[in-house]
Motif scaffolding. Structure first.
Motif, PDB file in Angstrom:
ATOM      1  N   ASP A  37       2.123  18.634 131.573  1.00  0.00           N
ATOM      2  CA  ASP A  37       1.061  17.659 131.329  1.00  0.00           C
ATOM      3  C   ASP A  37       0.386  17.275 132.642  1.00  0.00           C
ATOM      4  N   LYS A  38      -0.907  16.957 132.562  1.00  0.00           N
ATOM      5  CA  LYS A  38      -1.645  16.446 133.721  1.00  0.00           C
ATOM      6  C   LYS A  38      -2.634  15.408 133.238  1.00  0.00           C
ATOM      7  N   ASP A  39      -2.660  14.246 133.915  1.00  0.00           N
ATOM      8  CA  ASP A  39      -3.600  13.206 133.519  1.00  0.00           C
ATOM      9  C   ASP A  39      -4.872  13.280 134.361  1.00  0.00           C
ATOM     10  N   ALA A  40      -5.796  12.365 134.078  1.00  0.00           N
ATOM     11  CA  ALA A  40      -7.096  12.396 134.748  1.00  0.00           C
ATOM     12  C   ALA A  40      -6.974  12.171 136.251  1.00  0.00           C
ATOM     13  N   ALA A  41      -5.910  11.518 136.702  1.00  0.00           N
ATOM     14  CA  ALA A  41      -5.707  11.274 138.132  1.00  0.00           C
ATOM     15  C   ALA A  41      -5.034  12.445 138.832  1.00  0.00           C
ATOM     16  N   GLY A  42      -4.673  13.469 138.053  1.00  0.00           N
ATOM     17  CA  GLY A  42      -4.021  14.626 138.640  1.00  0.00           C
ATOM     18  C   GLY A  42      -2.508  14.551 138.664  1.00  0.00           C
ATOM     19  N   ASP A  43      -1.932  13.459 138.163  1.00  0.00           N
ATOM     20  CA  ASP A  43      -0.476  13.332 138.126  1.00  0.00           C
ATOM     21  C   ASP A  43       0.095  14.263 137.054  1.00  0.00           C
ATOM     22  N   ARG A  44       1.216  14.912 137.376  1.00  0.00           N
ATOM     23  CA  ARG A  44       1.802  15.907 136.485  1.00  0.00           C
ATOM     24  C   ARG A  44       3.181  15.461 136.006  1.00  0.00           C
ATOM     25  N   LEU A  45       3.540  15.923 134.813  1.00  0.00           N
ATOM     26  CA  LEU A  45       4.890  15.759 134.287  1.00  0.00           C
ATOM     27  C   LEU A  45       5.289  17.079 133.646  1.00  0.00           C
ATOM     28  N   ASN A  46       6.305  17.737 134.205  1.00  0.00           N
ATOM     29  CA  ASN A  46       6.797  19.017 133.704  1.00  0.00           C
ATOM     30  C   ASN A  46       8.180  18.810 133.102  1.00  0.00           C
ATOM     31  N   ARG A  47       8.431  19.432 131.948  1.00  0.00           N
ATOM     32  CA  ARG A  47       9.703  19.197 131.281  1.00  0.00           C
ATOM     33  C   ARG A  47      10.005  20.303 130.268  1.00  0.00           C
ATOM     34  N   VAL A  48      11.270  20.357 129.852  1.00  0.00           N
ATOM     35  CA  VAL A  48      11.688  21.158 128.701  1.00  0.00           C
ATOM     36  C   VAL A  48      11.627  20.244 127.483  1.00  0.00           C
ATOM     37  N   ALA A  49      10.991  20.702 126.427  1.00  0.00           N
ATOM     38  CA  ALA A  49      10.810  19.864 125.248  1.00  0.00           C
ATOM     39  C   ALA A  49      11.266  20.603 124.000  1.00  0.00           C
ATOM     40  N   SER A  50      11.638  19.840 122.995  1.00  0.00           N
ATOM     41  CA  SER A  50      12.049  20.392 121.705  1.00  0.00           C
ATOM     42  C   SER A  50      10.916  20.262 120.703  1.00  0.00           C
ATOM     43  N   GLY A  51      10.790  21.252 119.825  1.00  0.00           N
ATOM     44  CA  GLY A  51       9.815  21.140 118.743  1.00  0.00           C
ATOM     45  C   GLY A  51       8.390  21.126 119.218  1.00  0.00           C
ATOM     46  N   VAL A  52       8.010  22.073 120.069  1.00  0.00           N
ATOM     47  CA  VAL A  52       6.649  22.104 120.609  1.00  0.00           C
ATOM     48  C   VAL A  52       5.665  22.680 119.588  1.00  0.00           C
ATOM     49  N   ALA A  53       6.037  23.796 118.970  1.00  0.00           N
ATOM     50  CA  ALA A  53       5.193  24.399 117.939  1.00  0.00           C
ATOM     51  C   ALA A  53       5.546  23.873 116.554  1.00  0.00           C
ATOM     52  N   SER A  54       6.845  23.693 116.300  1.00  0.00           N
ATOM     53  CA  SER A  54       7.334  23.132 115.036  1.00  0.00           C
ATOM     54  C   SER A  54       8.547  22.269 115.342  1.00  0.00           C
ATOM     55  N   GLY A  55       8.674  21.151 114.666  1.00  0.00           N
ATOM     56  CA  GLY A  55       9.823  20.287 114.901  1.00  0.00           C
ATOM     57  C   GLY A  55      11.132  20.982 114.593  1.00  0.00           C
ATOM     58  N   SER A  56      12.085  20.932 115.523  1.00  0.00           N
ATOM     59  CA  SER A  56      13.402  21.523 115.277  1.00  0.00           C
ATOM     60  C   SER A  56      14.099  20.753 114.159  1.00  0.00           C
ATOM     61  N   ARG A  57      14.794  21.495 113.266  1.00  0.00           N
ATOM     62  CA  ARG A  57      15.365  20.848 112.086  1.00  0.00           C
ATOM     63  C   ARG A  57      16.458  21.699 111.467  1.00  0.00           C
ATOM     64  N   ILE A  58      17.267  21.076 110.639  1.00  0.00           N
ATOM     65  CA  ILE A  58      18.152  21.779 109.733  1.00  0.00           C
ATOM     66  C   ILE A  58      18.045  21.088 108.386  1.00  0.00           C
ATOM     67  N   GLY A  59      17.962  21.893 107.324  1.00  0.00           N
ATOM     68  CA  GLY A  59      17.730  21.308 106.015  1.00  0.00           C
ATOM     69  C   GLY A  59      18.534  21.976 104.919  1.00  0.00           C
ATOM     70  N   PHE A  60      18.637  21.255 103.816  1.00  0.00           N
ATOM     71  CA  PHE A  60      19.317  21.748 102.623  1.00  0.00           C
ATOM     72  C   PHE A  60      18.378  21.511 101.442  1.00  0.00           C
ATOM     73  N   LYS A  61      18.133  22.550 100.676  1.00  0.00           N
ATOM     74  CA  LYS A  61      17.312  22.390  99.482  1.00  0.00           C
ATOM     75  C   LYS A  61      17.984  23.088  98.312  1.00  0.00           C
ATOM     76  N   GLY A  62      17.845  22.497  97.146  1.00  0.00           N
ATOM     77  CA  GLY A  62      18.524  23.048  95.988  1.00  0.00           C
ATOM     78  C   GLY A  62      17.704  22.933  94.723  1.00  0.00           C
ATOM     79  N   LYS A  63      18.080  23.747  93.759  1.00  0.00           N
ATOM     80  CA  LYS A  63      17.392  23.748  92.469  1.00  0.00           C
ATOM     81  C   LYS A  63      18.406  24.095  91.385  1.00  0.00           C
ATOM     82  N   GLU A  64      18.373  23.337  90.308  1.00  0.00           N
ATOM     83  CA  GLU A  64      19.230  23.612  89.166  1.00  0.00           C
ATOM     84  C   GLU A  64      18.382  23.753  87.919  1.00  0.00           C
ATOM     85  N   ASP A  65      18.537  24.863  87.213  1.00  0.00           N
ATOM     86  CA  ASP A  65      17.822  25.121  85.975  1.00  0.00           C
ATOM     87  C   ASP A  65      18.459  24.306  84.870  1.00  0.00           C
TER      88      ASP A  65
END
Length: 330
Positions: A37-65
């Protein structure tokens, strides 16, 4: 005696053909990347981040007829931060989604913590970045992501038309209007064309003010590329008004997909805090479930506007941002 009773019940269900078929699926996303990241003043913040393109997750889904075309469904989805191993959504166990419902020929009813129809229209129809990377539409546009205590009804499709109706209970004793959410969407889908009109309204804690957002979202697949368009009309709690225009596209080239968008935010208040965002990104498929991605977004703020470049799960810190990372789905 218990064994005999169980055997009789099983044989009885089998003889009538009423034994329900059920399935449970475990799924998820593991996504991590570098964010600069860089702001208008030129200050930078560099980091490792989670869920940049898609949020990291684990899920359970089910269906019963349940028979007769009726089925019971559920989704329990938990977000997490892959860079630190902590829970997302403020530490909620199933903060991304948690609902149960019934679906059949008359439509579907679901109850619980769910995505609003407004958010799904912005994510799946209008935004070529699908609310991810530095180009996410959420940098400038209201998202209304999730609603607690929500009951939603989704109609069947008639003549290429369908609709969603959603009501989020405020659950304040003595006044049903306080903290209440209401929303809905109408969809017209005809082959490569998807046009969705959606509205979301949220009452404040005293039911004296409300936010109102209306979005027209359009997506058309031309084959060689997909075009996206969105127009939002907004009213904030202080009754100030604004609107947003989004135009974008995504284009596949073999294993690579390019995406780009432009968003203009028009503040109609006396402060006139307008902003615009340009963004471009690319995804490279390593397989059907794994890809590499990169993205760049820049926001021009006017008259003291304070919009920043974020991504799928990060609000951002500056008016420009660059992403580079990897995503795996399972």
């Amino acid at each position: 005696m218990k064994k005999v009773l169980f055997t009789l019940l099983t044989l009885g269900a089998a003889s009538t053909g009423a034994m329900a078929q059920s399935s449970v699926t475990i799924y998820g996303v593991a996504d991590a990347g570098l964010v600069f990241d860089k702001d208008a003043a030129g200050d930078r913040l560099n980091r490792v981040a989670s869920g940049v393109a898609s949020g990291s997750r684990i899920g359970f889904k089910g269906k019963e007829d349940l028979g007769g075309g009726l089925a019971a469904t559920f989704v329990l989805e938990s977000g997490f931060n892959i860079d630190t191993g902590t829970s997302g959504q403020g530490g909620l166990l199933f903060g991304r989604q948690a609902y149960v419902g019934l679906t059949g020929s008359a439509g579907a009813v679901t109850l619980g913590r769910q995505y609003s129809p407004y958010y799904l229209a912005l994510r799946d129809v209008a935004d070529p970045f699908v609310i991810g990377l530095a180009g996410t539409a959420s940098n400038l546009m209201v998202t209304n992501i999730r609603v607690d205590n929500m009951v939603q009804y989704t109609t069947p499709t008639w003549s290429k038309l369908s609709a969603d109706l959603a009501y989020g209970f405020g659950e304040v004793a003595g006044d049903n209007a306080k903290n209440r959410s209401m929303g809905g969407a109408v969809h017209y889908i005809d082959g490569p064309l998807n046009v969705t009109l959606t509205h979301h309204r949220k009452e404040n804690a005293l039911a004296t003010q409300q936010t109102r957002n209306t979005l027209l979202a359009t997506r058309y697949d031309f084959g060689v590329l997909q075009g996206n368009f969105g127009y939002a009309d907004n009213r904030a709690l202080d009754n100030s008004k604004s609107n947003d225009i989004l135009v974008g596209f995504s284009a596949p080239f073999g294993a690579t997909k390019l995406v780009a968008s432009y968003i203009r935010h028009n503040d109609k208040s006396n402060a006139n805090r307008d902003a615009q965002q340009w963004a471009i990104g690319a995804f490279y498929a390593l397989s059907k479930r794994s890809d590499l991605y990169t993205g760049y977004g820049h926001i021009s703020n006017k008259n003291g506007a304070t919009f920043v470049v974020g991504n799928a799960t990060d609000n951002g810190t500056g008016n420009s941002g660059f992403n580079l990372g990897m995503r795996h789905t399972f």
